[in-house]
Enzyme design. Structure first.
Site, PDB file in Angstrom:
ATOM      1  N   ASP A   1     -12.804 -20.878  -8.057  1.00 24.81           N
ATOM      2  CA  ASP A   1     -12.683 -22.090  -7.264  1.00 24.81           C
ATOM      3  C   ASP A   1     -13.164 -21.678  -5.615  1.00 24.81           C
ATOM      4  O   ASP A   1     -13.130 -20.499  -5.598  1.00 24.81           O
ATOM      5  CB  ASP A   1     -11.299 -22.336  -7.119  1.00 24.81           C
ATOM      6  CG  ASP A   1     -10.950 -23.893  -6.444  1.00 24.81           C
ATOM      7  OD1 ASP A   1     -12.192 -24.660  -6.626  1.00 24.81           O
ATOM      8  OD2 ASP A   1     -10.127 -24.267  -5.943  1.00 24.81           O
ATOM      9  N   GLY A   2     -13.714 -22.661  -5.123  1.00 26.91           N
ATOM     10  CA  GLY A   2     -13.958 -22.263  -3.795  1.00 26.91           C
ATOM     11  C   GLY A   2     -15.437 -22.263  -3.248  1.00 26.91           C
ATOM     12  O   GLY A   2     -15.914 -21.777  -2.240  1.00 26.91           O
ATOM     13  N   ASN A   3     -16.207 -22.540  -4.354  1.00 23.84           N
ATOM     14  CA  ASN A   3     -17.787 -22.619  -4.089  1.00 23.84           C
ATOM     15  C   ASN A   3     -18.126 -23.495  -2.826  1.00 23.84           C
ATOM     16  O   ASN A   3     -18.887 -23.255  -2.401  1.00 23.84           O
ATOM     17  CB  ASN A   3     -18.389 -22.886  -5.290  1.00 23.84           C
ATOM     18  CG  ASN A   3     -18.523 -22.235  -6.451  1.00 23.84           C
ATOM     19  OD1 ASN A   3     -18.146 -21.120  -6.268  1.00 23.84           O
ATOM     20  ND2 ASN A   3     -18.717 -22.572  -7.797  1.00 23.84           N
TER      21      ASN A   3
ATOM     22  N   TRP B   1     -17.087 -22.316   0.293  1.00 18.97           N
ATOM     23  CA  TRP B   1     -17.881 -21.120   0.902  1.00 18.97           C
ATOM     24  C   TRP B   1     -19.191 -21.627   1.532  1.00 18.97           C
ATOM     25  O   TRP B   1     -19.476 -21.013   2.444  1.00 18.97           O
ATOM     26  CB  TRP B   1     -18.156 -20.364  -0.717  1.00 18.97           C
ATOM     27  CG  TRP B   1     -18.834 -19.077  -0.568  1.00 18.97           C
ATOM     28  CD1 TRP B   1     -18.372 -17.775  -0.162  1.00 18.97           C
ATOM     29  CD2 TRP B   1     -20.330 -18.965  -0.289  1.00 18.97           C
ATOM     30  NE1 TRP B   1     -19.342 -16.930  -0.167  1.00 18.97           N
ATOM     31  CE2 TRP B   1     -20.705 -17.508  -0.139  1.00 18.97           C
ATOM     32  CE3 TRP B   1     -21.506 -19.842  -0.629  1.00 18.97           C
ATOM     33  CZ2 TRP B   1     -21.955 -16.883  -0.168  1.00 18.97           C
ATOM     34  CZ3 TRP B   1     -22.638 -19.233  -0.468  1.00 18.97           C
ATOM     35  CH2 TRP B   1     -22.998 -17.710  -0.313  1.00 18.97           C
TER      36      TRP B   1
ATOM     37  N   HIS C   1     -22.269 -23.592  -5.474  1.00 16.99           N
ATOM     38  CA  HIS C   1     -22.306 -23.592  -6.861  1.00 16.99           C
ATOM     39  C   HIS C   1     -23.335 -22.509  -7.491  1.00 16.99           C
ATOM     40  O   HIS C   1     -23.304 -21.765  -8.554  1.00 16.99           O
ATOM     41  CB  HIS C   1     -22.432 -24.723  -7.543  1.00 16.99           C
ATOM     42  CG  HIS C   1     -21.343 -25.798  -7.287  1.00 16.99           C
ATOM     43  ND1 HIS C   1     -20.324 -25.401  -7.445  1.00 16.99           N
ATOM     44  CD2 HIS C   1     -21.249 -27.241  -7.041  1.00 16.99           C
ATOM     45  CE1 HIS C   1     -19.369 -26.424  -7.133  1.00 16.99           C
ATOM     46  NE2 HIS C   1     -19.985 -27.447  -7.040  1.00 16.99           N
TER      47      HIS C   1
ATOM     48  N   THR D   1     -11.925 -31.309 -17.047  1.00 20.04           N
ATOM     49  CA  THR D   1     -12.378 -32.788 -17.392  1.00 20.04           C
ATOM     50  C   THR D   1     -12.098 -33.720 -16.105  1.00 20.04           C
ATOM     51  O   THR D   1     -12.654 -34.870 -16.071  1.00 20.04           O
ATOM     52  CB  THR D   1     -11.310 -33.239 -18.513  1.00 20.04           C
ATOM     53  OG1 THR D   1      -9.880 -32.967 -17.998  1.00 20.04           O
ATOM     54  CG2 THR D   1     -11.662 -32.741 -20.070  1.00 20.04           C
TER      55      THR D   1
ATOM     56  N   ASN E   1     -13.349 -32.790 -13.281  1.00 23.21           N
ATOM     57  CA  ASN E   1     -14.442 -32.719 -12.344  1.00 23.21           C
ATOM     58  C   ASN E   1     -15.305 -33.849 -12.507  1.00 23.21           C
ATOM     59  O   ASN E   1     -16.249 -33.900 -11.722  1.00 23.21           O
ATOM     60  CB  ASN E   1     -15.052 -31.375 -12.634  1.00 23.21           C
ATOM     61  CG  ASN E   1     -14.192 -29.995 -12.087  1.00 23.21           C
ATOM     62  OD1 ASN E   1     -14.313 -28.872 -12.580  1.00 23.21           O
ATOM     63  ND2 ASN E   1     -13.254 -30.322 -11.088  1.00 23.21           N
ATOM     64  N   TRP E   2     -15.355 -34.627 -13.602  1.00 25.59           N
ATOM     65  CA  TRP E   2     -16.300 -35.755 -13.638  1.00 25.59           C
ATOM     66  C   TRP E   2     -15.894 -36.528 -12.614  1.00 25.59           C
ATOM     67  O   TRP E   2     -16.824 -37.546 -12.170  1.00 25.59           O
ATOM     68  CB  TRP E   2     -16.061 -36.367 -15.014  1.00 25.59           C
ATOM     69  CG  TRP E   2     -16.425 -35.803 -16.228  1.00 25.59           C
ATOM     70  CD1 TRP E   2     -15.673 -35.054 -16.989  1.00 25.59           C
ATOM     71  CD2 TRP E   2     -17.604 -35.737 -16.676  1.00 25.59           C
ATOM     72  NE1 TRP E   2     -16.332 -34.596 -18.163  1.00 25.59           N
ATOM     73  CE2 TRP E   2     -17.889 -35.010 -17.882  1.00 25.59           C
ATOM     74  CE3 TRP E   2     -19.105 -36.076 -16.148  1.00 25.59           C
ATOM     75  CZ2 TRP E   2     -19.019 -34.475 -18.406  1.00 25.59           C
ATOM     76  CZ3 TRP E   2     -20.229 -35.766 -16.775  1.00 25.59           C
ATOM     77  CH2 TRP E   2     -19.954 -34.894 -18.003  1.00 25.59           C
TER      78      TRP E   2
HETATM   79  C1  IPE Z   1     -15.237 -24.185  -7.983  1.00 23.25           C
HETATM   80  O1  IPE Z   1     -15.419 -24.594  -6.590  1.00 23.25           O
HETATM   81  C2  IPE Z   1     -16.409 -24.728  -9.092  1.00 23.25           C
HETATM   82  C3  IPE Z   1     -15.964 -26.187  -9.773  1.00 23.25           C
HETATM   83  C4  IPE Z   1     -14.941 -26.931 -10.138  1.00 23.25           C
HETATM   84  C5  IPE Z   1     -17.127 -26.722 -10.707  1.00 23.25           C
HETATM   85  P1  IPE Z   1     -15.161 -26.029  -6.059  1.00 23.25           P
HETATM   86  O2  IPE Z   1     -16.599 -26.861  -6.063  1.00 23.25           O
HETATM   87  O3  IPE Z   1     -14.201 -26.733  -6.552  1.00 23.25           O
HETATM   88  O4  IPE Z   1     -15.115 -25.586  -4.565  1.00 23.25           O
HETATM   89  P2  IPE Z   1     -14.038 -26.036  -3.347  1.00 23.25           P
HETATM   90  O5  IPE Z   1     -12.721 -25.730  -3.956  1.00 23.25           O
HETATM   91  O6  IPE Z   1     -14.482 -27.298  -3.217  1.00 23.25           O
HETATM   92  O7  IPE Z   1     -14.264 -25.409  -2.217  1.00 23.25           O
HETATM   93  C1  IPE Z   2     -10.561 -26.047 -11.015  1.00 20.65           C
HETATM   94  O1  IPE Z   2     -11.203 -26.281  -9.551  1.00 20.65           O
HETATM   95  C2  IPE Z   2     -11.686 -26.255 -11.888  1.00 20.65           C
HETATM   96  C3  IPE Z   2     -12.456 -24.839 -11.921  1.00 20.65           C
HETATM   97  C4  IPE Z   2     -12.536 -23.911 -11.150  1.00 20.65           C
HETATM   98  C5  IPE Z   2     -13.480 -25.392 -12.705  1.00 20.65           C
HETATM   99  P1  IPE Z   2     -10.981 -27.771  -8.836  1.00 20.65           P
HETATM  100  O2  IPE Z   2     -11.412 -27.440  -7.450  1.00 20.65           O
HETATM  101  O3  IPE Z   2     -11.551 -28.784  -9.502  1.00 20.65           O
HETATM  102  O4  IPE Z   2      -9.506 -27.718  -8.824  1.00 20.65           O
HETATM  103  P2  IPE Z   2      -8.536 -28.892  -8.322  1.00 20.65           P
HETATM  104  O5  IPE Z   2      -7.756 -29.275  -9.635  1.00 20.65           O
HETATM  105  O6  IPE Z   2      -9.344 -29.864  -7.615  1.00 20.65           O
HETATM  106  O7  IPE Z   2      -7.308 -28.227  -7.450  1.00 20.65           O
HETATM  107 MG    MG Z   3     -12.139 -26.487  -5.843  1.00 20.59          MG
END
Ligand code: IPE
Ligand code: IPE
Ligand code: MG
Length: 243
Positions: A28-30, A33, A45, A74, A76-77
């Protein structure tokens, strides 16, 4: 102390008294970052997918042979369409770039998640990569892509019913065989980067007895030093305590 096959015995078996056998990583955190640098989330990403190779090499050097990566949930959609599409393109590139390496290095790729709803070209790439590495045994890389823990449990329950398993015959061991991770065993350590302390539908069954480690480090910056910190934390947790 766990026993690793001789060839994989590394410094870490000396450094750490107790190593996790199977680790799960919530990458997490892309987005944050990238934002810190004034860049687009997609650039985050891109860096994040590039970091997968570095992190897996670090795991191998530390003697970890089973790794689960949370790539796409699921949930993330629900993100903007351009982000999802851009992310899928990056994934397709990683599969193209890495499958041959995995095949040669003895990495078996396992996919946890559903392929329905995923663009057909990408779904096919996932199937092929899984197929191409099926015979490998040295390392297991479980990729949670379009994965949700509740969905996985429901899917297992449905299949158990379809197979006509009697309620009395249903044990934890049998249930486990219906999960995507059949044969991989429990997740001993779950690492979440990006600082949040949420479980986000990540392998509730497999991680039920695991140690949870959260680091504020964003995924693109997670390197071997960071991994070692997580392993030290795991080690500290278990030393002097026996199950
Ligand atoms: C994790 O990074 C990658 C995916 C969930 C696909 P995020 O895209 O959630 O990055 P933040 O949490 O918004 O920084
Ligand atoms: C969790 O990250 C899923 C992945 C790392 C792929 P998210 O950034 O989607 O997490 P939440 O559920 O929104 O906190
Ligand atoms: Mg995230």
């Amino acid at each position: 102390m766990i026993k690793l096959p001789k060839t994989l015995e590394s410094i870490s078996t000396i450094e750490f008294q107790r190593l996790p056998r199977h680790i799960g990583i919530m990458m997490d955190g892309n987005g944050r970052w990238a934002r810190q640098r004034g860049w687009s989330r997609l650039e985050g990403h891109r860096q994040g997918t590039q970091n997968v190779r570095r992190a897996l090499d670090a795991c191998a050097r530390c003697g970890i042979r089973i790794v689960t990566l949370y790539v796409f949930s699921t949930e993330n959609w629900g993100r903007p369409r351009e982000e999802v599409e851009g992310f899928f393109e990056l994934l397709a590139e990683v599969i193209d770039r890495e499958t041959e390496n995995f095949r040669r290095q003895g990495v078996r790729l396992i996919h946890s998640g559903a392929l329905d709803g995923v663009p057909p070209v990408l779904a096919e790439k996932v199937r092929r990569a899984v197929d191409a590495t099926r015979e490998n045994r040295a390392y297991m890389l479980n990729v949670a892509f379009n994965y949700g823990g509740r969905m996985e449990i429901l899917r297992a329950a449905r299949r158990i019913l379809e197979d006509g398993i009697s309620p009395r015959a249903l044990t934890e061991e049998l249930f486990e065989r219906y999960l995507y991770t059949a044969g991989l065993g429990d997740m001993d350590l779950v690492i979440r980067t990006g600082g949040d302390q949420r479980l986000s539908n990540f392998f509730p069954w497999q991680a039920a007895r695991g140690v949870f480690y959260s680091t504020p480090t964003f995924w693109p910056d997670f390197d071997e030093r960071e991994l070692r910190k997580a392993l030290e934390d795991y080690n500290r947790f278990w030393v002097g305590r026996e199950e």
